[in-house]
Design a protein around this motif. Sequence first.
Motif, PDB file in Angstrom:
ATOM      1  N   PHE A   1       0.847  -1.178   0.000  1.00 14.52           N
ATOM      2  CA  PHE A   1       0.000   0.000   0.000  1.00 14.52           C
ATOM      3  C   PHE A   1       0.888   1.235   0.000  1.00 14.52           C
ATOM      4  N   PHE A   2       1.303   1.661  -1.180  1.00 14.54           N
ATOM      5  CA  PHE A   2       2.205   2.793  -1.362  1.00 14.54           C
ATOM      6  C   PHE A   2       3.475   2.621  -0.533  1.00 14.54           C
ATOM      7  N   ARG A   3       3.938   1.373  -0.465  1.00 11.78           N
ATOM      8  CA  ARG A   3       5.194   0.988   0.181  1.00 11.78           C
ATOM      9  C   ARG A   3       5.218   1.344   1.676  1.00 11.78           C
ATOM     10  N   PHE A   4       4.059   1.394   2.327  1.00 17.75           N
ATOM     11  CA  PHE A   4       4.042   1.743   3.740  1.00 17.75           C
ATOM     12  C   PHE A   4       4.739   0.698   4.599  1.00 17.75           C
ATOM     13  N   GLU A   5       4.895  -0.518   4.080  1.00 14.11           N
ATOM     14  CA  GLU A   5       5.589  -1.535   4.857  1.00 14.11           C
ATOM     15  C   GLU A   5       7.105  -1.381   4.756  1.00 14.11           C
ATOM     16  N   ASP A   6       7.573  -0.543   3.832  1.00 15.20           N
ATOM     17  CA  ASP A   6       9.001  -0.279   3.677  1.00 15.20           C
ATOM     18  C   ASP A   6       9.369   0.883   4.608  1.00 15.20           C
ATOM     19  N   PRO A   7      10.306   0.688   5.562  1.00 20.74           N
ATOM     20  CA  PRO A   7      10.597   1.748   6.538  1.00 20.74           C
ATOM     21  C   PRO A   7      11.022   3.063   5.888  1.00 20.74           C
ATOM     22  N   PHE A   8      11.780   2.992   4.799  1.00 26.03           N
ATOM     23  CA  PHE A   8      12.274   4.221   4.164  1.00 26.03           C
ATOM     24  C   PHE A   8      11.226   4.818   3.227  1.00 26.03           C
ATOM     25  N   ARG A   9      10.748   4.013   2.268  1.00 24.38           N
ATOM     26  CA  ARG A   9       9.782   4.531   1.298  1.00 24.38           C
ATOM     27  C   ARG A   9       8.442   4.843   1.949  1.00 24.38           C
ATOM     28  N   GLY A  10       8.107   4.115   2.998  1.00 28.24           N
ATOM     29  CA  GLY A  10       6.862   4.403   3.703  1.00 28.24           C
ATOM     30  C   GLY A  10       6.872   5.793   4.305  1.00 28.24           C
ATOM     31  N   ARG A  11       8.000   6.201   4.900  1.00 30.43           N
ATOM     32  CA  ARG A  11       8.081   7.544   5.476  1.00 30.43           C
ATOM     33  C   ARG A  11       8.031   8.603   4.390  1.00 30.43           C
ATOM     34  N   LYS A  12       8.598   8.306   3.224  1.00 27.11           N
ATOM     35  CA  LYS A  12       8.514   9.254   2.110  1.00 27.11           C
ATOM     36  C   LYS A  12       7.069   9.407   1.643  1.00 27.11           C
ATOM     37  N   SER A  13       6.324   8.314   1.593  1.00 26.25           N
ATOM     38  CA  SER A  13       4.914   8.386   1.219  1.00 26.25           C
ATOM     39  C   SER A  13       4.125   9.205   2.238  1.00 26.25           C
ATOM     40  N   GLN A  14       4.454   9.063   3.508  1.00 21.40           N
ATOM     41  CA  GLN A  14       3.793   9.864   4.533  1.00 21.40           C
ATOM     42  C   GLN A  14       4.111  11.348   4.364  1.00 21.40           C
ATOM     43  N   ASP A  15       5.366  11.670   4.036  1.00 20.24           N
ATOM     44  CA  ASP A  15       5.738  13.064   3.773  1.00 20.24           C
ATOM     45  C   ASP A  15       4.962  13.616   2.588  1.00 20.24           C
ATOM     46  N   ALA A  16       4.749  12.781   1.561  1.00 20.39           N
ATOM     47  CA  ALA A  16       3.990  13.222   0.388  1.00 20.39           C
ATOM     48  C   ALA A  16       2.552  13.558   0.766  1.00 20.39           C
ATOM     49  N   MET A  17       1.915  12.736   1.609  1.00 18.75           N
ATOM     50  CA  MET A  17       0.546  13.012   2.028  1.00 18.75           C
ATOM     51  C   MET A  17       0.472  14.283   2.868  1.00 18.75           C
ATOM     52  N   ARG A  18       1.464  14.522   3.699  1.00 16.47           N
ATOM     53  CA  ARG A  18       1.491  15.782   4.459  1.00 16.47           C
ATOM     54  C   ARG A  18       1.582  16.973   3.511  1.00 16.47           C
ATOM     55  N   PHE A  19       2.378  16.810   2.447  1.00 18.55           N
ATOM     56  CA  PHE A  19       2.517  17.874   1.452  1.00 18.55           C
ATOM     57  C   PHE A  19       1.188  18.100   0.721  1.00 18.55           C
ATOM     58  N   PHE A  20       0.528  17.018   0.337  1.00 20.95           N
ATOM     59  CA  PHE A  20      -0.740  17.141  -0.389  1.00 20.95           C
ATOM     60  C   PHE A  20      -1.787  17.878   0.459  1.00 20.95           C
ATOM     61  N   THR A  21      -1.890  17.488   1.711  1.00 19.79           N
ATOM     62  CA  THR A  21      -2.967  18.004   2.555  1.00 19.79           C
ATOM     63  C   THR A  21      -2.594  19.275   3.300  1.00 19.79           C
ATOM     64  N   GLY A  22      -1.302  19.656   3.283  1.00 17.49           N
ATOM     65  CA  GLY A  22      -0.870  20.827   4.042  1.00 17.49           C
ATOM     66  C   GLY A  22      -0.587  20.525   5.490  1.00 17.49           C
ATOM     67  N   LEU A  23      -0.669  19.277   5.875  1.00 12.65           N
ATOM     68  CA  LEU A  23      -0.420  18.881   7.264  1.00 12.65           C
ATOM     69  C   LEU A  23       1.056  18.534   7.405  1.00 12.65           C
ATOM     70  N   HIS A  24       1.862  19.581   7.489  1.00 16.23           N
ATOM     71  CA  HIS A  24       3.307  19.372   7.545  1.00 16.23           C
ATOM     72  C   HIS A  24       3.820  19.820   8.903  1.00 16.23           C
ATOM     73  N   SER A  25       4.013  18.903   9.789  1.00 19.00           N
ATOM     74  CA  SER A  25       4.350  19.211  11.173  1.00 19.00           C
ATOM     75  C   SER A  25       5.752  19.782  11.334  1.00 19.00           C
ATOM     76  N   GLU A  26       6.653  19.567  10.350  1.00 25.71           N
ATOM     77  CA  GLU A  26       8.013  20.082  10.481  1.00 25.71           C
ATOM     78  C   GLU A  26       8.016  21.610  10.589  1.00 25.71           C
ATOM     79  N   ARG A  27       7.144  22.273   9.822  1.00 22.76           N
ATOM     80  CA  ARG A  27       7.087  23.744   9.895  1.00 22.76           C
ATOM     81  C   ARG A  27       6.578  24.189  11.263  1.00 22.76           C
ATOM     82  N   LEU A  28       5.575  23.507  11.772  1.00 24.89           N
ATOM     83  CA  LEU A  28       5.054  23.842  13.094  1.00 24.89           C
ATOM     84  C   LEU A  28       6.133  23.655  14.148  1.00 24.89           C
TER      85      LEU A  28
END
Length: 644
Positions: free
Chosen positions: A170-197
């Motif tokens: 499921f969008f490589r969520f089981e892969d520790p590295f690519r899964g985190r990249k997919s999560q970063d992409a969803m934060r970018f899509f939705t504007g939910l980017h906690s790093e800026r906060l």
Amino acid sequence: MKIKLERLLIQTKKTREIIEFSELITYVYGPVGKGKSTLARLIDFCLGGHLENTPAIQQEFISAILHVRLGNYKCTLERSATDGSSVRITWFESEKVNGSVNAPLQAQAEPIIPNSELYTLSDIIYFLCGIEPIKVRQRSRDADSPLIRLSFRDLWRYCYLEQMHLDSSFFRFEDPFRGRKSQDAMRFFTGLHSERLSQLETDLMKAIDDQRAKRGAVKQIREFMSQFSLGSESEIIDQLQETETQLSDAKLRKTELHKKRSIDIHPTDFLREKILLLGEQIYQLKIAIDDSIEIVNEQRMLHSELITAKIKNERLVQAGMLFDDVKFESCPACGAKIQATEHSDCCSLCGKTASEHVLEAQIDNDSLRKDLNIRIDELADSIKRREMEISKTKKQLDKLIGDKAHLDTQLQEDLSNYDSAIVEEIRYVDKIIATLEERIASLKKLQSMPQAINKLEEDAGALQGTIDILRTELENERKRLSEADAIVKKIADEFKRLMLSVKFPGVYVDDQVVIDPRSWKPEVLHGETAWSFWDTGSGGKKTLFNVCYALAIHSIASKRNLPVPSILIIDSPTKNISEDENPELVKSLYKEIYQLALDSYGSLQFILIDSDYVAPTIELPDFKLRHLAGTEEAPSLISYYDGP
């Protein structure tokens, strides 16, 4: 993120294949092994992906050119079969706004375009699309890891659903590295980017701590000055001038004492000169010993090499004796047949008599042996003489070192015994000078202290403006994140609607679909039971789960103008789903795809790849159908190729 595919040119060894893309839906279908999936892989390859080396690609593929519109730019992406680390990208907007570079896939030390922040193909795609990507940790679990731009390839995973992974991850969520990249992409899509906060909170706390530290320092310095009666800035200046006058008088007194002392000859001057002379002699002897030792080592090495050369020569002589009776029938250099000579005692190669050969070899060997013996004896004698000289020099050096040590002891005794009144007075004056110089240095530092206090107060006041700005930005960011939560909720609702519409097995109207922004794994809540992608069981349900989730993301992105690339490639949306066994499910799925394409016409482009053609039941304004069947009417992707 506006991306529109226009056409794909595939250069093979015999033909140039052209694939035209519709602005709405391009539907590619046909039997197995005719190049359907390869078409999608070539698009991915031109956008920086990896190309699977199928037999057809290995044997026939040369290069591919993808014509695409990125934002307001017409672009071409060129990549040959041998381009493993870069893509040639050319863009054009007008006669003055255009360019062409060989864009690397991994960042290099220097930017691709001078005086820019463009280092990779991903950076150029963002730039041409007019998108400012978020920055994420290069290593998400390392708090000190540098921030880097989120790669376009991380976004592309939501736009290209590969057949290989469509039912297994499921969008490589089981892969520790690519899964985190997919999560970063969803934060970018939705504007939910906690790093800026987090960054804003860190900056605010740092500014508040800095302001508190500056104000605390001002208070402590003023209390210190008041406690020790350091006075105001004008009082410190008066003390400084008075101390400088006292220092000038002390230095003048020291000069007069040295003039008086120079009349007499110090009793230890002769002894000092003698010690200095001995020190120079010792230094020269040490250099001479080191040089001699180095020469002896070189001579020993040469002596060993000559002995080795002599042994090698003796071995050559013995080898020559072994080969005296060898008769050559062919030339050892070219292999030509050697003509027999008239005289039997003549050499078949050079024509000389055997006696001449033997005589010359004996003379040469004898001369060489004598020369080597003479040189070996000379070196041995030279080494012996130099070692005797080194030993003699070391004895002389030991004697000089002993004499110098004796004189040093005598000098220390003479200096301790010499204690005249004038020396004592000079020492006393030196102590006064040192005290006055230290006092002047302290007063100069204290002189700048009132100015530093005022500067600290000004800096603390200026920080208040920075703190107010950060608090405002932090509040706005928190407000924006609350809006992002609403977007996540809409994606979850759309996901549920799609699963109900396509009659996803096991999903009911009363169920809830939730997406946790920490993991971004959607779950279906059925009463007290929760299940997700990994709990669906069959491969067909996994495929359907993935396709519906991707459709939900692109549907909300189209409606809310989210920065999701405006293209969706689905390779085999009915993988593991039989049209014979589940005809209603297949029709429902394609009905939703066609309806979404129509609703988002102009903002979303579809490329669908499947084994069978499912015709739309609604009228679509721009629908391209490409049949890859390996026949004259419907040729394969590589029209002439007929292989594995």
